[in-house]
Design a protein around this motif. Structure first.
Motif, PDB file in Angstrom:
ATOM      1  N   ASN A 199       5.078   5.169   7.342  1.00 15.87           N
ATOM      2  CA  ASN A 199       4.970   5.786   6.027  1.00 15.87           C
ATOM      3  C   ASN A 199       3.526   5.981   5.573  1.00 15.87           C
ATOM      4  N   LYS A 200       2.596   5.376   6.300  1.00 13.98           N
ATOM      5  CA  LYS A 200       1.181   5.527   5.984  1.00 13.98           C
ATOM      6  C   LYS A 200       0.677   6.868   6.520  1.00 13.98           C
ATOM      7  N   SER A 201      -0.225   7.501   5.781  1.00 13.24           N
ATOM      8  CA  SER A 201      -0.815   8.748   6.261  1.00 13.24           C
ATOM      9  C   SER A 201      -1.661   8.455   7.493  1.00 13.24           C
TER      10      SER A 201
ATOM     11  N   LYS B  52       8.818  -1.609   7.237  1.00  9.19           N
ATOM     12  CA  LYS B  52       7.637  -1.099   6.530  1.00  9.19           C
ATOM     13  C   LYS B  52       7.444  -1.843   5.210  1.00  9.19           C
ATOM     14  N   HIS B  53       8.554  -2.056   4.499  1.00  3.21           N
ATOM     15  CA  HIS B  53       8.493  -2.773   3.223  1.00  3.21           C
ATOM     16  C   HIS B  53       7.964  -4.186   3.440  1.00  3.21           C
TER      17      HIS B  53
ATOM     18  N   HIS C 282       1.947   1.533   9.374  1.00  7.81           N
ATOM     19  CA  HIS C 282       3.327   1.863   9.749  1.00  7.81           C
ATOM     20  C   HIS C 282       3.572   3.347   9.532  1.00  7.81           C
TER      21      HIS C 282
END
Length: 431
Positions: free
Chosen positions: A276-278, A253-254, A274
């Motif tokens: 971690n995205k809403s 993700k990073h 990814h």
């Protein structure tokens, strides 16, 4: 062979014709007849070959030909591993059932559950769901699976990869024992086949193409490049090629966020997608990519399944996946429905093992090129870096480990000396 010859109803044939489909794909031709006969089916086919229609069309035919009470309990459940795939399958269900009296809904996490619950309470025939939100709403009493007649497990291998086995087992217990079961996937490992035979009853097994074979129409290419020069090379390829729609895969993700920022700084419109995205951000990014306002979509493997982008011309592996099968799913985002496509992989020295494993899996050598100014580092190690760790971290940890080992050795020696001193004192006292 035509869709009509498969025995599908006129309303479905009308919807198929409206979509522009003329002849069934191999997996559709093989899977639809046994599903229509009410048999359990275990189906394997490459991504992009029409698996969704392979189970959706006969499912809708059965439901429309065998109507139930006005209350409309959930009669068919389609379980998918990701939100994007759930949304895509739901869209297909809606399109194919346009001329049928069939209601459907989709539920997944990351968004407000109230509209989803309201839709279910209106009465639906088909529910498309991801495991987490499904179990959550069932535990709240917002839905019941006690009347399910057909259960579809889509992308079953990805389900296991993502750790959904216990959720699948829990969902199974919520449905009647007597039902039709369909399992569709791009690949079937031994673990998947073991799961399949615990769910399916005397299944008909169909396979459209050899397992794990990359779509032949895709032009695959490898660029050998130094790890630190990958960003410059990918920007060069996209800019000079004037590519308008490119799906790029990273391992983390990073890494996706970092590359996305570099693209934007270089004047290339880009968005990252990814876990971690809403859900709102993921939906917006995907919509922008499809309508052309975003040229590059940078994604992790969560997007390797479920993204259906018509005529996607380019897929780039900024980093090779450490799981070989994921390569097949990544490049399968292009070359869909018979269209041509290009899959490019930027490979640094530490990904040599990954490339070798991928070539072994797809049973072919991928053409290699080197771009002047972006040559690979001849002194770089070919040892794979563990996911989430760079080589310098590894060296530091190794160094720290050695230092720690020396300290522990010194401490152990001191402890041993102290124990020996104490023993001598005790012996002297005894005397």
């Amino acid at each position: 062979m035509s869709f009509k010859s498969l025995g599908l109803s006129e309303p479905l044939l009308k919807a198929i014709s409206k979509k522009g489909y003329e002849t069934p794909s191999p997996i559709q031709a093989k899977a639809i007849p046994p599903v229509l006969e009410g048999k359990d089916v275990l189906a394997s086919a490459q991504t992009g070959t029409g698996k969704t229609a392979g189970f959706t069309l006969p499912l809708l035919h059965y439901l429309s030909e065998n109507p139930k009470a006005k209350f409309r309990p959930i009669r068919a459940l389609i379980l998918t591993p990701t939100r994007e795939l759930a949304a895509q399958v739901y869209d297909n269900v809606k399109e194919y059932s346009e001329f049928l009296n069939i209601r459907s809904a989709v539920i997944f996490g990351g968004v407000n559950q109230k509209p989803q619950v309201a839709r279910i309470r209106q009465g639906i025939d088909v529910l498309v769901a991801t495991p987490g939100r499904l179990i959550d709403l069932e535990s709240q009493g917002a839905l019941s699976l006690k009347r399910v007649e057909v259960f579809v497990l889509d992308e079953a291998d990805r389900m296991l990869d993502m750790g959904f086995l216990r959720d699948i087992e829990r969902v199974m217990k919520l449905m009647p024992d007597k039902r039709q079961n369909l399992m569709f996937s791009a690949t079937f490992s031994k673990d998947i086949k073991k799961l399949a035979y615990s769910i399916l009853n005397n299944p008909v097994q169909v396979e459209a193409t050899p397992e794990n074979t990359a779509v032949e129409i895709i032009d695959q290419k490898v660029y050998r490049v130094a790890k630190g020069k990958k960003t410059g090379l990918i920007i060069k390829l996209i800019s000079e090629g004037n590519w308008k729609q490119v799906l790029v895969f990273t391992r983390t993700k990073h890494g996706a966020n970092k590359l996305c920022k570099k693209m934007i700084s270089a004047g290339i419109s880009a968005a990252a997608i990814h876990g971690n995205k809403s859900q709102g951000a993921r939906t917006k990014a995907l919509a922008g990519f499809k309508n052309g306002s975003i040229r590059v979509l940078v994604a992790t493997d969560i997007a390797a399944r479920g993204l259906d982008i018509p005529l996607l011309p380019h897929v780039i592996n900024f980093e090779l996946p450490n799981i070989s099968e994921d390569y097949v799913h990544r490049i399968g985002r292009t070359g869909r429905a018979g269209a041509s496509g290009e899959a490019i992989s930027l490979v640094s020295a530490d990904e040599t093992t990954y490339l070798r494993d991928i070539e072994k899996l797809i049973d072919m050598k991928i053409d290699v090129e080197i771009v002047e100014g972006f040559e690979p580092d001849p002194n770089a190690s070919t040892e794979p870096v563990k996911p989430g760790q760079n080589r310098n971290q590894g060296r530091r940890r190794s160094s720290n480990s050695k230092a720690s080992s020396k300290n522990n050795s010194s401490n152990n020696k001191n402890s041993s000396r102290n124990r020996n001193k104490n023993r001598r004192r005790n012996n002297e006292n005894r005397r």
